[in-house]
Each structure stands twice: as C-alpha cells, then as structure tokens.
Design a protein around this motif. Structure first.
Motif, PDB file in Angstrom:
ATOM      1  N   ARG A  45      19.623 -26.599 -27.944  1.00 36.07           N
ATOM      2  CA  ARG A  45      19.967 -27.792 -28.672  1.00 36.07           C
ATOM      3  C   ARG A  45      18.475 -28.604 -28.011  1.00 36.07           C
ATOM      4  O   ARG A  45      18.101 -28.690 -27.561  1.00 36.07           O
ATOM      5  N   ASP A  66      32.476 -31.996 -23.999  1.00 35.11           N
ATOM      6  CA  ASP A  66      32.606 -30.594 -24.591  1.00 35.11           C
ATOM      7  C   ASP A  66      34.089 -29.956 -25.192  1.00 35.11           C
ATOM      8  O   ASP A  66      34.745 -30.580 -24.080  1.00 35.11           O
ATOM      9  N   HIS A 121      29.220 -36.736 -21.155  1.00 31.14           N
ATOM     10  CA  HIS A 121      27.707 -36.633 -20.881  1.00 31.14           C
ATOM     11  C   HIS A 121      27.318 -36.525 -21.734  1.00 31.14           C
ATOM     12  O   HIS A 121      27.688 -36.936 -22.632  1.00 31.14           O
ATOM     13  N   ARG A 131      12.218 -32.868 -26.110  1.00 33.56           N
ATOM     14  CA  ARG A 131      13.446 -32.053 -25.289  1.00 33.56           C
ATOM     15  C   ARG A 131      14.797 -31.382 -25.604  1.00 33.56           C
ATOM     16  O   ARG A 131      14.883 -31.053 -26.779  1.00 33.56           O
ATOM     17  N   SER A 133      17.721 -27.880 -24.847  1.00 34.49           N
ATOM     18  CA  SER A 133      18.622 -27.211 -23.302  1.00 34.49           C
ATOM     19  C   SER A 133      18.868 -26.646 -24.042  1.00 34.49           C
ATOM     20  O   SER A 133      19.130 -25.598 -25.413  1.00 34.49           O
TER      21      SER A 133
END
Ligand SMILES: O=C(O)CCC(=O)C(=O)O
Ligand SMILES: [Fe+2]
Length: 189
Positions: A45, A66, A121, A131, A133
C-alpha cells in the motif's frame, strides 16, 4: 482467548501449509471456485498524499476500519499511521522494528457482538518522504456468514447485528462509500 484455541488454530494452519502445493490447490475456497490463493489479501500500500502542509480533512488514507477479521500491518519507517481511540482521539502508531500492528476489523466486531471492536485508523504523512506499508488482510470466503459467535450474546447483551454473508456486507460497504446518503444505515440493525 484460551491458549488451547490459539494452539489449535496455529496447528491447523501449519498442517495445511505443510502440504504440497498440488494438494492445497484441490481446496474448494467457496461454492464457485476451486483453488488456493497463496497471496490472497496481501498487498503493498502506498500511503497516498504526502506533504508537510496537509489541510484539515486531507488524508493519505482517510479514516476507516478494515472490513475483514483482522489485519497484520507492517510499516516502513516513514511515520503517518494514526489509530482512533474510543474517546475520539487520534494517536500515533509509529513503526516499532520487528513488530506488526494488529488491527481488528468489522468481521471481528460482528462475530463478537462488539466485545472486540474494529480499529479506526488513518494515514497522514507530513514527512515529505514516500510511505509504504504491507497489510495482510484476513477474511473468510464471501459465502461465510458474519454472525454472532456462541457466548457473545445473552439476554443482557442482545444481538446487535443480524447474520449477513461477507459478500452482502462488502456490497453494502461499497454502496455506502459510493452513496453518502446511505452512510448512516447499518445492515441488519
Ligand atoms: O498504510 C498503513 O499504515 C495503513 C493501510 C491501511 O489502513 C489499509 O490498507 O487498509
Ligand atoms: Fe486499513
């Protein structure tokens, strides 16, 4: 959760993964599909928007929970992930070397009738660096019901959600995102 349940689940997973690939491919994953998908739910991601002067209400990844059972999240060392607390604050969740963030999802919440919640989140990356993940999403197959587990409801703690399959839930979820007017509804309430 009793240790025996955790040990049993890990032993069953180990037994499955120790089989040769051809054996795993014989698995029926739902009524329509045969086959084992080794990388299902695993993705890299990119955290989206990245600038040091983020406006109020600008996000790399907007606040969400999620949809699945739980997510194991590996972060690189660029900060940005925030976790929502139950009293409505956002706290930083920095990457700690050698660890994963474990986020509960909507399925966990519905299975346990809100005993375990889904973790809100979001990502706001003001670092000026890219960034990334790696979330690993754990879901059931689409035909499986998201229904309350035994012992998670009682006369004092009645069912909060009617059973719904993951497919029905995902369709509702997509529609909710596309149609802001539907955002206030929760299926099965
Ligand atoms: O990039 C992150 O830290 C979070 C990713 C995320 O929330 C998601 O992929 O659902
Ligand atoms: Fe997420």
């Amino acid at each position: 959760m009793p240790q025996a349940v955790i040990d049993g689940a890990l032993a069953a997973a180990r037994q499955f993964h120790d089989q040769p690939l051809e054996k795993k491919l014989e698995l029926r994953i739902n009524t329509h599909n045969l086959g084992y998908l080794p990388m299902r739910g695993n993705t890299i991601r990119h955290s989206g928007l990245n600038k040091n002067n983020m406006e109020e209400n600008e996000f790399g990844l907007a606040p969400h929970t999620d949809t699945g059972f739980m997510t194991l999240l590996a972060q690189n060392d660029v900060p940005g992930l925030n976790i929502g607390t139950r009293d409505g604050r956002w706290i930083d969740a920095p990457a700690i070397p050698g660890t994963f963030i474990v986020n509960g999802g909507d399925m966990l919440r519905r299975w346990t009738n809100d005993r375990f919640l889904a973790t809100p989140h979001r990502v706001i990356n003001r670092s000026g660096k890219e960034r990334y993940s790696i979330p690993l999403f754990f879901d059931t197959t689409l035909d499986d019901p998201m229904s309350c587990l035994p012992n998670c409801s009682s006369p004092d703690n009645p069912l909060r959600y009617e059973p719904i399959t993951l497919m029905q839930y995902m369709l509702w979820h997509q529609k909710k995102n596309l149609d802001a007017l539907a955002a206030a509804d929760t299926p099965g309430r």
